[in-house]
Write a protein that holds these residues in place. Structure first.
Motif, PDB file in Angstrom:
ATOM      1  N   HIS A 183      67.700  35.348  15.603  1.00 46.49           N
ATOM      2  CA  HIS A 183      66.650  36.184  16.196  1.00 46.49           C
ATOM      3  C   HIS A 183      66.722  37.648  15.760  1.00 46.49           C
ATOM      4  O   HIS A 183      66.062  38.503  16.349  1.00 46.49           O
ATOM      5  CB  HIS A 183      66.668  36.100  17.731  1.00 46.49           C
ATOM      6  N   VAL A 184      67.538  37.937  14.740  1.00 47.87           N
ATOM      7  CA  VAL A 184      67.568  39.279  14.149  1.00 47.87           C
ATOM      8  C   VAL A 184      66.817  39.215  12.826  1.00 47.87           C
ATOM      9  O   VAL A 184      67.241  38.504  11.903  1.00 47.87           O
ATOM     10  CB  VAL A 184      69.014  39.770  13.922  1.00 47.87           C
ATOM     11  N   GLU A 185      65.681  39.937  12.748  1.00 47.28           N
ATOM     12  CA  GLU A 185      64.904  39.909  11.516  1.00 47.28           C
ATOM     13  C   GLU A 185      65.650  40.645  10.407  1.00 47.28           C
ATOM     14  O   GLU A 185      66.230  41.713  10.630  1.00 47.28           O
ATOM     15  CB  GLU A 185      63.532  40.551  11.717  1.00 47.28           C
ATOM     16  N   SER A 186      65.650  40.049   9.224  1.00 43.89           N
ATOM     17  CA  SER A 186      66.249  40.733   8.081  1.00 43.89           C
ATOM     18  C   SER A 186      65.350  41.888   7.649  1.00 43.89           C
ATOM     19  O   SER A 186      64.174  41.957   8.014  1.00 43.89           O
ATOM     20  CB  SER A 186      66.486  39.766   6.920  1.00 43.89           C
ATOM     21  N   SER A 187      65.913  42.788   6.862  1.00 43.02           N
ATOM     22  CA  SER A 187      65.155  43.963   6.427  1.00 43.02           C
ATOM     23  C   SER A 187      65.475  44.267   4.972  1.00 43.02           C
ATOM     24  O   SER A 187      66.574  44.000   4.483  1.00 43.02           O
ATOM     25  CB  SER A 187      65.473  45.175   7.318  1.00 43.02           C
ATOM     26  N   PHE A 188      64.479  44.827   4.262  1.00 47.93           N
ATOM     27  CA  PHE A 188      64.641  45.113   2.840  1.00 47.93           C
ATOM     28  C   PHE A 188      65.862  45.986   2.580  1.00 47.93           C
ATOM     29  O   PHE A 188      66.072  47.004   3.242  1.00 47.93           O
ATOM     30  CB  PHE A 188      63.410  45.861   2.307  1.00 47.93           C
ATOM     31  N   THR A 189      66.652  45.626   1.564  1.00 48.53           N
ATOM     32  CA  THR A 189      67.739  46.490   1.125  1.00 48.53           C
ATOM     33  C   THR A 189      67.607  46.892  -0.348  1.00 48.53           C
ATOM     34  O   THR A 189      68.274  47.823  -0.784  1.00 48.53           O
ATOM     35  CB  THR A 189      69.116  45.827   1.346  1.00 48.53           C
ATOM     36  N   ASP A 190      66.768  46.204  -1.114  1.00 49.54           N
ATOM     37  CA  ASP A 190      66.451  46.640  -2.477  1.00 49.54           C
ATOM     38  C   ASP A 190      65.357  45.735  -3.026  1.00 49.54           C
ATOM     39  O   ASP A 190      65.062  44.671  -2.458  1.00 49.54           O
ATOM     40  CB  ASP A 190      67.673  46.595  -3.395  1.00 49.54           C
ATOM     41  N   ALA A 191      64.766  46.180  -4.132  1.00 49.13           N
ATOM     42  CA  ALA A 191      63.704  45.400  -4.783  1.00 49.13           C
ATOM     43  C   ALA A 191      63.732  45.682  -6.275  1.00 49.13           C
ATOM     44  O   ALA A 191      64.182  46.746  -6.721  1.00 49.13           O
ATOM     45  CB  ALA A 191      62.345  45.754  -4.199  1.00 49.13           C
ATOM     46  N   LEU A 192      63.233  44.700  -7.045  1.00 49.41           N
ATOM     47  CA  LEU A 192      63.271  44.785  -8.506  1.00 49.41           C
ATOM     48  C   LEU A 192      62.012  44.140  -9.064  1.00 49.41           C
ATOM     49  O   LEU A 192      61.695  43.002  -8.727  1.00 49.41           O
ATOM     50  CB  LEU A 192      64.514  44.049  -9.028  1.00 49.41           C
ATOM     51  N   LEU A 193      61.307  44.867  -9.911  1.00 51.42           N
ATOM     52  CA  LEU A 193      60.096  44.341 -10.534  1.00 51.42           C
ATOM     53  C   LEU A 193      60.455  43.655 -11.854  1.00 51.42           C
ATOM     54  O   LEU A 193      61.032  44.268 -12.750  1.00 51.42           O
ATOM     55  CB  LEU A 193      59.099  45.469 -10.783  1.00 51.42           C
TER      56      LEU A 193
END
Length: 280
Positions: A183-193
């Motif tokens: 019940h803990v939503e994950s959250s963005f920690t990085d992104a790559l195009l």
């Protein structure tokens, strides 16, 4: 259905609180959220070079900068021959952008305070919930990823159709739902195009603060379509790691291999780089 294999790629002394990665030929560039250096690690010779990118005379040290003073460099992205290093914006001390030219080795600094203020206004995200952790730059468009680890859990993607991030006039904010653990939503920690696909990593961390750390419940990798900004897939990759940086090592039609870095939230100047094999 995708499957993943996670293994250790390298252990590097002299780098702490790793928060962003970019691989260029044999050179792995690493940033830390409490450091004033860009780290250049040669994956063949295993030699480390430190490049000073923060020039603040009020600071007594450039490694393990105290939390209230640290620049919180959470983002490392690339376009052409430039690296872009961005502060998270989670406090007023964290609004810098550094441009590093890979050819000339020159360092340029910009203040993103006005830009971050505009983004908060457009998205209706307050100071306690604004926390940028990933970015992609196409040359004329920016995508910035807000980590929803504040009390309002505002995961989302800012779409900015302007090249100069310090002088933007408008932006769009796209709220984004990510998978949860207990019940803990994950959250963005990085992104790559990668071409027309955005690969992201996300962590479920049991905290309601963009400032204070919490218990790590697990991490995911997934992808988002660049045109629609819709989720394509997500896979859990770990139950204990807080991965904060991702870069591409290699790719073919059957698999993609990424390098990941982990922020262990301590002052030890040592980091482990992981290899993640994603079978497509």
């Amino acid at each position: 259905m995708h499957s993943t294999i996670l293994e250790v790629f390298a252990e590097i002394d002299g780098v702490g609180s790793a928060s962003g990665l970019f691989l260029h030929n044999d050179l792995l560039y690493i940033i830390g959220d409490n450091s004033g250096h860009l780290n250049e690690y040669n994956i063949k010779t295993k030699k480390l070079r430190k490049i000073q990118i923060l020039f603040d005379k009020t600071l007594d040290q450039l490694e393990n900068i105290p939390k209230p003073l640290k620049p919180d460099f959470e983002i490392l992205c690339q376009h052409n021959n430039k690296l872009y290093i961005l502060g998270s914006g989670s406090t007023s001390k964290r609004n810098l952008m550094i441009e590093f030219d890979l050819k000339t080795q020159k360092v340029f600094q910009k203040d993103l305070t006005e830009t971050y203020s505009l983004l908060k206004s457009i998205s209706k995200i307050d100071d306690q919930n604004f926390n940028l952790e990933g970015a992609a730059f196409t040359g004329n468009e920016w995508l910035l990823f807000n980590r929803g680890n504040g009390i309002n859990a505002k995961n989302g993607i800012f779409n900015i159709q302007e090249a100069d991030l310090a002088k933007i006039k408008q932006a769009k904010f796209n709220p984004f739902k990510l998978p949860n653990i207990d019940h803990v939503e994950s959250s963005f920690t990085d992104a790559l195009l990668v071409k027309n696909e955005i690969f992201f990593i996300a962590t479920a961390e049991d905290t309601k603060s963009t400032y204070a750390d919490g218990k790590i419940l697990g991490s995911f990798i997934g992808s988002i379509n660049l045109q629609t900004l819709k989720l394509t897939f997500s896979n859990k990759i770990s139950g204990k790691h807080k991965f904060e940086g991702i870069t591409l090592l290699s790719q073919n039609e059957h698999s993609a291999i990424f390098l990941l870095c982990e922020d262990r939230d301590n002052e030890e100047l040592k980091t482990v780089i992981y290899k993640l094999i994603l079978n497509l």
